[in-house]
Each structure stands twice: as structure tokens, then as C-alpha cells.
Design a protein around this motif. Structure first.
Motif, PDB file in Angstrom:
ATOM      1  N   GLN A 110       2.013   1.757  -4.931  1.00 47.05           N
ATOM      2  CA  GLN A 110       1.259   0.535  -5.252  1.00 47.05           C
ATOM      3  C   GLN A 110       1.123  -0.353  -4.026  1.00 47.05           C
ATOM      4  N   TRP A 111       2.181  -0.453  -3.214  1.00 50.82           N
ATOM      5  CA  TRP A 111       2.119  -1.285  -2.007  1.00 50.82           C
ATOM      6  C   TRP A 111       1.077  -0.747  -1.035  1.00 50.82           C
ATOM      7  N   GLU A 112       1.081   0.554  -0.801  1.00 50.98           N
ATOM      8  CA  GLU A 112       0.113   1.145   0.121  1.00 50.98           C
ATOM      9  C   GLU A 112      -1.317   0.932  -0.374  1.00 50.98           C
ATOM     10  N   TYR A 113      -1.508   1.030  -1.670  1.00 50.84           N
ATOM     11  CA  TYR A 113      -2.851   0.849  -2.239  1.00 50.84           C
ATOM     12  C   TYR A 113      -3.320  -0.594  -2.097  1.00 50.84           C
ATOM     13  N   ILE A 114      -2.476  -1.555  -2.425  1.00 46.12           N
ATOM     14  CA  ILE A 114      -2.922  -2.958  -2.351  1.00 46.12           C
ATOM     15  C   ILE A 114      -3.125  -3.392  -0.910  1.00 46.12           C
ATOM     16  N   ASN A 115      -2.487  -2.704   0.037  1.00 44.22           N
ATOM     17  CA  ASN A 115      -2.651  -3.050   1.447  1.00 44.22           C
ATOM     18  C   ASN A 115      -3.952  -2.500   2.006  1.00 44.22           C
ATOM     19  N   GLY A 116      -4.210  -1.219   1.789  1.00 42.02           N
ATOM     20  CA  GLY A 116      -5.372  -0.574   2.412  1.00 42.02           C
ATOM     21  C   GLY A 116      -6.486  -0.180   1.473  1.00 42.02           C
ATOM     22  N   GLY A 117      -6.292  -0.365   0.176  1.00 40.38           N
ATOM     23  CA  GLY A 117      -7.349  -0.046  -0.777  1.00 40.38           C
ATOM     24  C   GLY A 117      -7.645   1.437  -0.897  1.00 40.38           C
ATOM     25  N   GLY A 118      -6.749   2.291  -0.374  1.00 37.99           N
ATOM     26  CA  GLY A 118      -6.998   3.724  -0.429  1.00 37.99           C
ATOM     27  C   GLY A 118      -8.053   4.206   0.551  1.00 37.99           C
ATOM     28  N   THR A 119      -8.473   3.340   1.485  1.00 35.01           N
ATOM     29  CA  THR A 119      -9.450   3.757   2.497  1.00 35.01           C
ATOM     30  C   THR A 119      -8.786   4.713   3.469  1.00 35.01           C
ATOM     31  N   ARG A 120      -9.540   5.597   4.063  1.00 40.69           N
ATOM     32  CA  ARG A 120      -8.954   6.580   4.981  1.00 40.69           C
ATOM     33  C   ARG A 120      -8.929   6.025   6.397  1.00 40.69           C
ATOM     34  N   LYS A 121      -8.250   4.911   6.553  1.00 45.18           N
ATOM     35  CA  LYS A 121      -8.057   4.265   7.848  1.00 45.18           C
ATOM     36  C   LYS A 121      -6.571   4.008   8.027  1.00 45.18           C
ATOM     37  N   LEU A 122      -6.102   4.071   9.261  1.00 46.37           N
ATOM     38  CA  LEU A 122      -4.686   3.889   9.511  1.00 46.37           C
ATOM     39  C   LEU A 122      -4.239   2.465   9.188  1.00 46.37           C
ATOM     40  N   PHE A 123      -5.102   1.486   9.508  1.00 47.98           N
ATOM     41  CA  PHE A 123      -4.809   0.083   9.226  1.00 47.98           C
ATOM     42  C   PHE A 123      -5.806  -0.444   8.212  1.00 47.98           C
ATOM     43  N   ARG A 124      -5.453  -1.498   7.510  1.00 46.34           N
ATOM     44  CA  ARG A 124      -6.354  -2.032   6.489  1.00 46.34           C
ATOM     45  C   ARG A 124      -7.655  -2.555   7.110  1.00 46.34           C
ATOM     46  N   TYR A 155       0.193   2.758   5.628  1.00 45.03           N
ATOM     47  CA  TYR A 155       1.010   3.899   5.211  1.00 45.03           C
ATOM     48  C   TYR A 155       2.335   3.984   5.972  1.00 45.03           C
ATOM     49  N   TYR A 156       2.649   2.954   6.738  1.00 45.33           N
ATOM     50  CA  TYR A 156       3.875   2.978   7.538  1.00 45.33           C
ATOM     51  C   TYR A 156       5.116   2.989   6.651  1.00 45.33           C
ATOM     52  N   ARG A 157       6.117   3.770   7.060  1.00 48.22           N
ATOM     53  CA  ARG A 157       7.428   3.795   6.412  1.00 48.22           C
ATOM     54  C   ARG A 157       8.478   3.430   7.456  1.00 48.22           C
ATOM     55  N   SER A 158       9.220   2.378   7.215  1.00 48.84           N
ATOM     56  CA  SER A 158      10.296   2.038   8.139  1.00 48.84           C
ATOM     57  C   SER A 158      11.347   3.148   8.144  1.00 48.84           C
TER      58      SER A 158
END
Length: 346
Positions: A240-254, A317-320
Motif C-alpha cells: 500500500q505504501w509503494e502504491y500511494i507513493n508512486g501510483g503504480g507507475t513504472r518509474k523509479l521515483f514518483r 520501491y526503496y527498501r531500507s
């Protein structure tokens, strides 16, 4: 079309405004606790790098939330390495922090192939997931805190929840010290944050010279999860966090695939602004953001001056590499969290 079909993003973006008004009314009626006060509902349009979303903002007990449409076939994660991403600067020209040195020992970070591997192993795996619609807090809060108001350092006035401020006022004012001599005033600066554990946490806004003030109770992940649920909210999952950040777009950053330095340029403006869902994300690299699991988003790190390395933690999509345990103390100076109301059909 039922409520949940209407809240699917592929349907939502084509709905007439009159239908959207009916949908948000149902969401607020059936999915927000009747114990919560809903106010200031606004219809807004947000846009970032060509991705637009017309949706609603509202206040829930005085905190801003945004309606985020769901996506039953959201593509999350990253496995493209450097593909389409700005080429990194030369490693020799950067500040070699301990964190960078540690990672360079493992990845070298000299060739594009090194960077491909580093990026892929710093991000979550590629996957297709179903994301439900949600009401999501517009801006993450320091963990264990509740926002109560602002303290003006020039006038000494507090504006906000006076009942919450009164028990901590004396301690806070004692912590907020003005210079007592002319010599002190020459070098004196406002503290960027003031923290008294299990009492309050204050963050300075340099632009206004006012402190955003929070009541604070130290907690760990297990306690934060229970507190959030008891307050009739959810913590976001990693998906859910990844989706709300980037909207599921195929880009590394939002904002796209640009990894320019954090200076006054177009990319920097995009980093700071609301994303396509109207949400704001911390870009200071001074805190991690907590999810419902031990997976942390964002990063607490000293910048190196190498844009791609420094900005990679801002990727959708970053994971610490820091793995959070259930018992780790979540200090507000180190961790953020974001509340949500997940709109479930069951």
C-alpha cells in the motif's frame, strides 16, 4: 456499478463529479468511525509528471486525509536497474560517509552494472498486487505523536489544542530558551527540534520560525500497531505504501527517473510537491517511515553529494536495509508513520 467498482482507479478517473460526490459521501458515512469528526471536504485535482487524479481531501479529527482510488492489478517493485535512470556522477567526487563506504565494499559502485545490481537489491521485487481504495493521511507524523498545534517563537503564542498543550506548557517553555545576552544572540539559533520523551516533540519550521508541537508517547512497532487500530485506523502495508507513493507507475521515483541533486531545480520542486494522489513525503533523509511490517521506507542517512545514491531512498520501491523488530523503540526523531482507513469489501 457498486461502490467498490467506482473506487477502482480505472473507473474512478472517468466518473462524473456528481457520481464522485455520492461515492465520497458513502465512504465517509460507512467507513469512517462515527466517533470521528469529519470536516472541510474538498474536491481537488492533483498532478505529478503527467499523472493526474481528481479526488477528495477531508479532515478527520483535524488531520488531513486524501481518498486514494484502488487498483486490483497494480504493478509494484523494480527490476530494471539503471534503465532510463540518470547516470550517476563519478564516485571519486563525493563525501565518503560510513554508510556509503559500507555499501561500496559490497557493490563497488564503479560501473553501470554495479549500479544495476545495487538499485535492484535496494528495491522490492517486481510483482502484481491488488490494492484497495483508502483514505490516507496526507502527511506522515513522527511516531508516537499527536499533533496539537503551533508555537510562535516570536510572539510566544500557542495556537491549537489548548487542553493538550496546558499539561506540557511549562516544560516546553523551559526547553525553549532565548539568548540572555548580546554575545549569546550573535551565535544563538533555534533548535531544529525539542524532544522530552513521553511528553512532547517539537519541530521547527525555519520559514515561519514556529514549532509544530506534538504530544508524544514512546512506543515500539507492536504498540504503534495496537494504538493505531484502537484509534480506528490502519498502518499501511509495504504494498500500500509503494502504491500511494508512486501510483503504480513504472518509474523509479514518483516524479520520474531523474535523480538530480536536491537543489533549486525542477526535480527538486517535484520531490517537494504533492504527488498524483495529493500526498506529501519526507525528503530530508533524516527519518524512516514505518509500515505494518518490519520493512522500512525512506532512510536516515548522511548525504554524499552523489545524486542517485542520495535520492534512491526516495524511490517508490526503496527498501531500507534496516530491518525493524517488534521491540525496537520508535523515537519520533527517527521514525514517521502514516494512518489510513482501508476501504474493504469484506
Amino acid at each position: 456499478m457498486n461502490l467498490f467498482e467506482a473506487l477502482e482507479w480505472s473507473q474512478w478517473k472517468n466518473l462524473a463529479m456528481e457520481i464522485k460526490v455520492q461515492v465520497i459521501s458513502q465512504v465517509l458515512m460507512y467507513f469512517v468511525s462515527p466517533l470521528k469528526q469529519v470536516s472541510d471536504v474538498e474536491y481537488c485535482e492533483f498532478e505529478l509528471s503527467g499523472v493526474k487524479c481528481q479526488t477528495f481531501e477531508c479532515s478527520v479529527d483535524g488531520e488531513r486525509f486524501v481518498l486514494v482510488p484502488g487498483n486490483k492489478e497494480a504493478i509494484l517493485g523494480w527490476d530494471l536497474g539503471m534503465h532510463g535512470v540518470t547516470t550517476p556522477y563519478e564516485v571519486e567526487k563525493i563525501k565518503r560517509t560510513p554508510y556509503f563506504e559500507q555499501l561500496q565494499m559490497s557493490y563497488q559502485l564503479q560501473t553501470l552494472e554495479d549500479w544495476d545490481i545495487f538499485i535492484n537489491e535496494s528495491t522490492s521485487s517486481l510483482r502484481k498486487v491488488a490494492i484497495p481504495p483508502m483514505l490516507v493521511q496526507k502527511e506522515a507524523l513522527p511516531t508516537g505523536t499527536t499533533y496539537i498545534g503551533e508555537f510562535n517563537t516570536i510572539t510566544g503564542e500557542f495556537v491549537g489544542n489548548v487542553a493538550q498543550f496546558s499539561p506540557i506548557e511549562q516544560t516546553f517553555r523551559a526547553s525553549f530558551k532565548q539568548p540572555t545576552s548580546f554575545e549569546e544572540s550573535l551565535t544563538w539559533r533555534l533548535a531544529p527540534e525539542i524532544f522530552v520523551e513521553d511528553a512532547f516533540y517539537a519541530i521547527l519550521d525555519p520559514a515561519t520560525e514556529a514549532y509544530r508541537l506534538y504530544r508524544q508517547q514512546t512506543c515500539n512497532l507492536q504498540e504503534l500497531r495496537k494504538q493505531t487500530q484502537a484509534d480506528v485506523f490502519d498502518l499501511l502495508t509495504e504494498d500500500q505504501w509503494e502504491y500511494i507513493n508512486g501510483g503504480g507507475t513504472r518509474k523509479l521515483f514518483r516524479w520520474g527517473n531523474e535523480s538530480d541533486s536536491l537543489s533549486e531545480n525542477q526535480s527538486h520542486h517535484k520531490m517537494l510537491q504533492e504527488n498524483m494522489f495529493g500526498l506529501l513525503f519526507d525528503i530530508s533523509r533524516t527519518r524512516w517511515e514505518v509500515t505494518d511490517s518490519n520493512r522500512l521506507k525512506l532512510e536516515k542517512m548522511e548525504p554524499t553529494g552523489l545524486p542517485l545514491f542520495d535520492n534512491l531512498p526516495l524511490s517508490s520501491y526503496y527498501r531500507s536495509r534496516k530491518i525493524l523488530s517488534e521491540e525496537d523503540k520508535l523515537l519520533p526523531s527517527d521514525f514517521l508513520y502514516r494512518k489510513a482507513i482501508v476501504i474493504r469489501s469484506e
